[in-house]
Each structure stands twice: as C-alpha cells, then as structure tokens.
Design an enzyme around this catalytic site. Structure first.
Site: not given
Ligand code: MG
Ligand code: ADP
Length: 535
Positions: A62, A386
């Site tokens: 991430d 997300d």
């Molecule tokens: Mg993404």
C-alpha cells in the site's frame, strides 16, 4: 553535488542552493520517492517489508503506508508523501498511481529543463494538460447505477487485487458492497473495521452492529443479553473527582464510615437510574466504580467501560440510541437496541470481545477481519479500506473507468491530440504530460513481467482502431478489454491522482532557491540519507 560553493550572505548555519542545482536536488528527491513505490503498482506488484526502530515489521503493498513508515525528511520528498496522503483522504485508493505520476511528470520535466525549456513554460503546459485531462476523463467515464451490485463488486475486487486477500476476494468484495449499501447516506465513516487474528480470511464477516475489543467489567455480569436495551453513557459511573478527594477531612472512624456509606449510596442511586430506564446493557465512555459494577452485576446488567468516543458514535448510529451525558436525563426512548449483546472469547487465553449485533436497520456496521497472523489481518484491512474507498467514491459520483491501464492509454491519446493544437514549447510540455500518463500501463506491464514496449505499442494500436477499453489484463496475461474483464475503477481515483500529481510537480518545478536554516552542517537538506541513489 558540492562542485559549487554556497555564497555566505546568510548566517553560517544556513545553507543555500539556487537555480538548476536546487531544481535538480528537489526533483531527484521527489523521484526517489516515486521509484520506491513504483514496483508495488498493480496486482502483480511486489510488497515492501518495513522495519521500524523498535523492530516492528509491516509487510505491505500500500503506497501511503509505505511512505508514512519511511519517515522521509527531504522537503520535496515530503511533498510527494503529501500527495499520497491527500489521495488516501479523498479516495482511499490510488496512492501509488498518484505518486508515480508525479515522479514521471518531474522526470519528463527534467528532460525539458535540460533542453533549456524554462520551468514556467513547463508549469503552464502541465497545468493546461491537467485541466484538459480532467475534462477528457469526465467524457470517457461510464455511468453506473447505484444498485448495480455486480459492477460495484468488481470495483471492490479491482481495488483489492494483489493485496494479500486473493483467496477471499469475492467474499470480501461482497461484504464491502453490502456494508456500504446498508449505511449508504451515512457513508464510509460508519463502517468499523475490527481485526482478529486466528481463523482464516474467508471467515471475515459483516456484523450488523458494532464489535468492541472490550470485556465486561465484572465477572458476575451476564455474558449474553437478548433483546438488548443499551444505555450509551459519556458520563462516568463514579463520584470521586480529584478535588473532593483531597478536601475530605476525616478525624474519626465513624466519619469515614459515614463518608463511605454516603458514597455507596450515591453510586447505588446511579445504578438505580440506569435500571429504571429499562437498560440491560451499559456502554460507558468513562470509568465505572467497583461499587457501581457490583450493583450493575446484581441487577443482571452487562457493562463495559472506557469505550472510545468514535466507537460511542458508531454505537449510537448502529443501535439508534442516544449518547447521554447526564444520568438524570436517561429515558427509555434513549436506549439503543440490538437483538444480541454478547461477550465472546475464542480460546482459553484469548481476550474477550463484545458483539453488539443484529441491530434493527443499523446505520453503522462492523467488518470483523480474520486472518492467520497479525501481518495478514493488517494487510487485509488495508485492502478492505481500498475497496470501501473505491465503492464509496463510485456511489457518490456514479462514474467509472476501465482499469489495467486502458483509461491511461485513452487519456494520453487525447492529450496528444490536444497538444497538436498548441504552439511552441508548451506543446512539448503537454506531450511530456501525456507520456507521464502512459507510464502507468508501462509500469503495470513491467511489474507483471510483460515487455512494456511491446505492450504499449499493442495497446496504442488497439486504441487507434477504436477499442478504448483495451488494457492489460494481468490475470489473463495480456492485452484485452479490461472493462469486460471486470477491471474497473472509480473515475475519482484518476482525477484526484492527476490533480494532485500535477499540482505538486508544478510546485516543485517552480522552486529555484532552497534556503535551509538551523542545520549545522553546510549541506543541503539531507532527509534522504540512507536511501541509495542520492548524493
Ligand atoms: Mg489500489
Ligand atoms: P494504487 O495504490 O495506485 O491503487 P495498486 O497497486 O492498487 O496501486 O494498483 C492499481 C492499478 O492496478 C490500477 O491501474 C488498476 O487498474 C490496476 N489493476 C488492478 N487489477 C488489475 C488486473 N486484474 N489487471 C490489470 N491491472 C489491474
């Protein structure tokens, strides 16, 4: 560096760098940030292992998490981290894309600077291109209905692909969509993510209520209450405050007894007020005195204390109860409702958790994330965030685009057309902007082990032939219609990434003087120490 001596018109501990040196230094630092996250882009992107000063490990893919943990100090590099944070706050996904884009914009600007194109010309070209890009994106974007579960789930899956939750992505996507549809107008902040290690990812569940990492305060209290009526208190069930403590002046044993009796009476009367309201569960943001605990337990009331304010607010939404600050105002209609409130301990030594579940029409929910280890649940949590961010973004503006680089190829193509109509050196800058956009599919290809040049050529040919949804379909290892393959993203990811990437690139390009004070060494800001490639 170091071939130019700083001019000492400033105090000795202030260092300065001007002109191209300043630009080069800033661009270098910013690009290093982009280079760092680049390899994580896309479903086949690699992970980073981050080890902090006390040895705690985070394994993640991430973008924003990586950059936050890196403790970057160089001022220009910090601006790049800000892009990721803005993207995270605005959309919740697309952080790597935004940072990579800014890095590419700066890389291409450097080419132009080397050809003596003035920074203000580049900045202007980039600004025009960014404005045009937003217009084009809005034209290309596809409308989606809010109840199109199938597409919404695909958006969640696209967001989560490559984030360590592969095995359960269909289930997780369903939970994400279910959760957002249930809380709809209340939005994403009403969804609580609670993590519990043990069991597998596929046992992650959506709870129509709130899960608290809390045990009941007294072991004689019931473990389970059905048809719960819940008092949500943000006042303490205690009486002592530091002042009264010190003022009590006791000279004889009977005085002490009288005082204690008095205290007990007051606590007992507090519990009476709770009982009178009809509550059988107390959730308290503050403390609960031992004596109050005893009386609550005696009245078969389940109570937990020191619950976070943010959880209190979610509980209020989930149970439709009102948070009460003054016990005298507690009434039956203020109580929250849940079919079950239950403390559950998994395993003998495990900490208990309180489930407030099956609330009627809850406006706040919990996704209880499971996974074999702490690292797994942490990464699944980031994936779910997300997914939630992307689906929420789509529910807001109802606009989506084809992922896997399809939208970027289409956009770059249109920006080049736009550049044709421009004159002079700004045209060069706009063309470089288009090239920067194209870097996204290029990196996706690279990270998937495909030949980037071949792939870009093939994609461009397809787009020229009118196939505007052609992109890289990583699962099927090649080029294809990514919209049909279900690789779908919110429009907002792209517009936000382009806006903040070009703003920051322009900000950095406009700087031609770095004056750094306070540091004793006569060097330039050196926050990137320890990162290879710098100096
Ligand atoms: Mg993404
Ligand atoms: P970001 O932090 O920018 O969201 P990610 O690592 O999540 O970075 O990668 C996002 C990119 O991966 C997007 O361009 C998206 O279209 C692409 N992508 C997601 N799933 C697939 C897939 N199955 N095939 C090809 N590309 C995909």
């Amino acid at each position: 560096m170091g071939d130019k001596q700083p001019v000492y018109i400033l105090p000795e501990n202030v260092s300065r760098m001007i002109g191209r040196d300043a630009q080069r230094n800033n661009i270098m630092a910013a690009r290093l940030v982009a280079e760092t996250v680049k390899t994580t882009l896309g479903p086949r992107g690699m992970d980073k292992m981050l080890v902090d000063s006390i040895g705690d490990i985070t394994v993640t893919n991430d973008g924003v998490t990586i950059l936050e943990e890196m403790q970057i100090e160089h001022p220009a590099a910090k601006m790049m981290v800000e892009i990721a944070k803005t993207q995270e706050a605005e959309v919740g996904d697309g952080t790597t894309t935004a940072v990579v884009l800014a890095g590419e914009l700066l890389k291409n600007a450097e080419k132009l600077l080397d050809q003596d194109v003035h920074p203000t010309v580049i900045v202007k070209g980039y600004r025009l291109a960014a404005e045009q890009a937003i217009k084009i994106l809005n034209e290309i974007a596809i409308h989606i209905e809010k109840d199109d579960r199938d597409l919404l789930e695909k958006i969640a899956i696209t967001a989560m692909t490559g984030k360590g939750s592969e095995s359960a992505k269909d289930l997780l996507a369903k939970l994400v969509v279910d959760a957002l549809i249930q809380v709809s107008e209340e939005g994403i902040d009403s969804i609580k993510l609670e993590k519990k290690k043990g069991k597998s990812i596929s046992e992650t569940e959506l709870i129509k209520g709130i899960v608290l990492d809390k045990e009941r305060v007294h072991s004689d209290m019931p473990k389970k209450i059905e048809d719960a009526k819940i008092a949500l208190l943000d006042c303490a069930l205690e009486i002592k405050s530091p002042e009264t403590d010190t003022k009590v002046n006791i000279s004889a044993p009977e005085q002490l007894q009288a005082f204690l009796d008095q205290e007990e009476k007051m606590l007992k009367s507090m519990v009476e007020k709770v009982k009178k309201s009809g509550a059988n569960v107390v959730i308290c943001q503050k403390g609960i005195d031992d004596v109050a605990q005893y009386y609550l337990a005696k009245s078969k009331i389940l109570a937990v204390r020191r619950v976070k304010k943010s959880d209190m607010e979610k509980l209020s939404k989930a149970t439709a109860g009102k948070i009460i600050s003054n016990l005298n105002e507690l009434n039956e209609e203020d109580l929250g409702k849940a079919r079950i409130v239950e403390e559950i301990k998994e395993g003998k030594d495990a900490e208990g958790m309180l489930y407030i579940r099956d609330c009627p029409n809850p406006k706040a929910l919990t996704i209880l994330i499971r996974g074999g280890t702490e690292h797994v649940v942490d990464e699944v949590e980031r994936a779910i965030k997300d997914g939630l961010g992307d689906v929420a973004a789509v529910l807001k503006d109802q606009k989506i685009v084809a992922g896997g680089g399809a939208i970027e190829i289409a956009l770059a193509r249109k920006i080049r057309e736009f550049a044709q109509g421009m004159k002079g050196r700004e045209q060069l800058a706009i063309e470089e902007f288009a090239l920067a956009i194209e870097s996204i599919p290029k990196i996706l290809a690279e990270n998937s082990g495909l030949d980037p040049i071949d792939i870009i050529t093939e994609l461009k040919a397809k787009h020229d032939a009118g196939h505007q949804y052609t992109g890289i379909d990583v699962e099927n290892h090649g080029v294809g219609n990514t919209f049909e393959a279900g690789i779908i993203e919110p429009l907002k990811i792209k517009t936000q990434a382009i806006t903040s990437a070009s703003e920051v690139a322009n900000l950095i390009l406009r700087i031609d003087d770095i004056i750094a004070s306070g540091k004793s060494e006569p060097r330039m800001p050196s926050g990137m120490q320890g990162m290879s490639g710098y100096e």
